[in-house]
Design a protein around this motif. Structure first.
Motif, mmCIF file in Angstrom:
data_model
loop_
_atom_site.group_PDB
_atom_site.id
_atom_site.type_symbol
_atom_site.label_atom_id
_atom_site.label_comp_id
_atom_site.label_asym_id
_atom_site.label_seq_id
_atom_site.Cartn_x
_atom_site.Cartn_y
_atom_site.Cartn_z
ATOM 1 N N ILE A 356 -32.949 51.268 -62.723
ATOM 2 C CA ILE A 356 -31.699 51.077 -63.369
ATOM 3 C C ILE A 356 -31.901 51.350 -65.145
ATOM 4 C CG2 ILE A 356 -29.908 49.382 -64.210
ATOM 5 C CD1 ILE A 356 -29.351 50.984 -61.669
ATOM 6 N N GLU A 357 -32.940 50.591 -65.623
ATOM 7 C CA GLU A 357 -33.377 50.558 -66.982
ATOM 8 C C GLU A 357 -33.572 52.082 -67.273
ATOM 9 O OE1 GLU A 357 -36.946 48.681 -69.676
ATOM 10 O OE2 GLU A 357 -36.394 47.589 -67.782
ATOM 11 N N GLU A 358 -34.351 52.719 -66.800
ATOM 12 C CA GLU A 358 -34.703 54.223 -67.116
ATOM 13 C C GLU A 358 -33.284 54.987 -67.110
ATOM 14 O OE1 GLU A 358 -37.550 55.441 -68.215
ATOM 15 O OE2 GLU A 358 -38.015 53.297 -68.192
ATOM 16 N N LEU A 359 -32.520 54.931 -66.220
ATOM 17 C CA LEU A 359 -31.059 55.443 -66.188
ATOM 18 C C LEU A 359 -30.397 55.128 -67.507
ATOM 19 C CD1 LEU A 359 -29.219 57.229 -64.953
ATOM 20 C CD2 LEU A 359 -28.342 55.403 -63.508
ATOM 21 N N LEU A 360 -30.446 53.878 -67.881
ATOM 22 C CA LEU A 360 -29.630 53.505 -68.996
ATOM 23 C C LEU A 360 -30.290 54.176 -70.380
ATOM 24 C CD1 LEU A 360 -27.575 51.731 -70.405
ATOM 25 C CD2 LEU A 360 -29.124 49.866 -70.456
ATOM 26 N N LYS A 361 -31.514 54.090 -70.531
ATOM 27 C CA LYS A 361 -32.229 54.932 -71.461
ATOM 28 C C LYS A 361 -31.794 56.402 -71.644
ATOM 29 C CE LYS A 361 -36.226 51.552 -71.905
ATOM 30 N NZ LYS A 361 -37.605 51.511 -71.590
ATOM 31 N N GLU A 362 -31.604 57.077 -70.561
ATOM 32 C CA GLU A 362 -31.540 58.332 -70.334
ATOM 33 C C GLU A 362 -30.052 58.599 -70.785
ATOM 34 O OE1 GLU A 362 -32.401 62.398 -70.050
ATOM 35 O OE2 GLU A 362 -33.854 60.580 -69.823
ATOM 36 N N GLU A 363 -29.082 57.568 -70.364
ATOM 37 C CA GLU A 363 -27.761 58.040 -70.725
ATOM 38 C C GLU A 363 -27.360 57.614 -72.252
ATOM 39 O OE1 GLU A 363 -25.158 59.037 -68.750
ATOM 40 O OE2 GLU A 363 -26.529 59.666 -67.441
ATOM 41 N N LEU A 364 -28.088 56.825 -72.822
ATOM 42 C CA LEU A 364 -27.886 56.412 -73.998
ATOM 43 C C LEU A 364 -28.276 57.476 -75.094
ATOM 44 C CD1 LEU A 364 -28.790 52.316 -73.900
ATOM 45 C CD2 LEU A 364 -26.666 53.541 -74.397
#
Length: 393
Positions: A356-364
């Motif tokens: 989830i943390e990595e997905l958020l960073k990617e989307e940001l």
């Protein structure tokens, strides 16, 4: 393909940025809102607050502004781990002093604006920082070879006693383009200093900064802008002037529409209204809620009617993933700034939290504003920050 719609009416101006007809950013300026951010003033020290190592500065606006000691001392490159000078606020300034400051954060209904003596002048490829020699580069430039090239280029060009932040729009630009960009900013700084030194009245406004429309167009010019649609002759001349001064390689069409129909394009008015809702439904059946307070923005993730087809942990992960993509979109769409706390549905598996943390960073990465993901706290709340582009912070 991106388009910018700028709609002016009696109440103010609505600015919408759309990508393939989908609203991705929106800003609303009311006629009675006086935005101060980025403006430069010659102010006067009104009160010293020794216990807070801070002071109030009168810049001639309705409320006195606030400055902290760290924004008075010379700017330090924290990557070099230098120790800050061990001074007190009373040793640095005194009541009645004239002081050149820039507004870094706008006033709210409760607090006055926050100011700093660390002036920054944003241009297309760089942000000039006078009276420091710190040179940094946008974290969004990930290619090491390009990072090194740009850093070496700016270090070669920039004069002594100037620093700079290298923006993402500088990727692929040559020495001539970067040099011209920096020279424009340096000339502007010299003009600001001259106005400040010769000012006959204090407090006084020294520099208005770029209008929000100019800043937005400059920021987006390299990002596939196809068309700018307006409904006001007032903005036509300003935008034509901006477009005239950028590279001719960008074929951006300026289109004038009537007031009644402009926000009906792509149902933009409906999309804007939906973007103001507290609750946002996810395709899977879950939803998120967004609550903004003076101190922070709280986002809560709920599974709603989604029960999944496999085990509980997989169901939770699916909702949290979909929520993450939507949260990154909503932060950008609503221009949410400051501290953001996300309360995901509890995950028992540590690896899922990392996903989830990595997905958020990617989307940001799609966000043109600066963001920082701190990570999950001991209470299993994800903490992050975002710098707003326009608003009250």
């Amino acid at each position: 393909m991106k388009e910018i719609i700028i709609s002016k009416n009696d109440e103010g101006t609505t600015i919408a940025i759309l990508e393939n007809g989908i609203l991705i950013e929106r800003y609303e300026d009311t006629e009675n809102k006086n935005y101060l951010e980025e403006k430069i003033y010659l102010g006067i020290v009104k009160d010293i607050l020794p216990g807070m190592q801070a002071a109030f500065i009168d810049i001639g606006e309705e409320k006195n502004t606030f400055i902290h000691l760290k924004d008075l001392l010379p700017k330090i490159d924290i990557t070099k781990q230098e120790e800050r000078n061990n001074k007190t606020i009373s040793q640095v300034i005194k009541k009645g002093d004239k002081i050149l400051v820039q507004v870094k954060r706008d006033a709210t209904s409760i607090k006055g604006a926050k100011v700093s003596t660390h002036i920054s002048i944003a241009n297309r490829y760089t942000v000039l920082m006078p009276e420091t020699e710190i040179i940094t580069i946008s974290q969004k430039i990930e290619n090491k070879q390009e990072k090194d090239r740009l850093m070496n280029l700016v270090k070669k060009i920039i004069p002594k006693n100037y620093g700079a932040i290298i923006r993402t729009s500088s990727i692929g630009k040559n020495e001539k383009e970067i040099r011209q960009d920096l020279e424009e900013s340096i000339n502007k700084w010299k003009s600001i200093k001259q106005k400040s030194d010769t000012a006959k009245r204090v407090p006084t406004l020294i520099d208005e900064g770029n209008s929000f429309i100019k800043k937005m167009i400059i920021d987006l010019i390299d990002k596939d802008i196809n068309k700018i649609i307006i409904n006001s002759k007032e903005y036509e001349k300003e935008i034509q002037e901006i477009l005239k001064n950028v590279d001719t390689q960008y074929n951006i069409k300026l289109e004038l529409r009537n007031k009644e129909e402009i926000l009906k394009i792509y149902d933009t008015n409906i999309q804007i209204e939906k973007s103001k809702s507290r609750k946002i439904y996810l395709r899977c059946g879950g939803f998120i809620t967004i609550d903004k307070t003076e101190a922070l923005t709280a986002i809560d993730v709920n599974s709603g009617r989604y029960t999944g087809k496999k085990n509980v942990e997989e169901t939770i992960l699916k909702v949290n993933k979909e929520a993450t993509i939507e949260i990154a979109k909503q932060l950008r769409l609503r221009d949410i700034g400051g501290v953001i706390i996300i309360d995901y549905i509890d995950m028992d598996i540590e690896e899922n939290k990392k996903k989830i943390e990595e997905l958020l960073k990617e989307e940001l990465k799609k966000d043109r504003s600066k963001t920082q993901v701190i990570g999950f706290s001991k209470l299993d709340l994800l903490e992050m920050t975002r710098k707003h582009i326009r608003g009250e912070g």
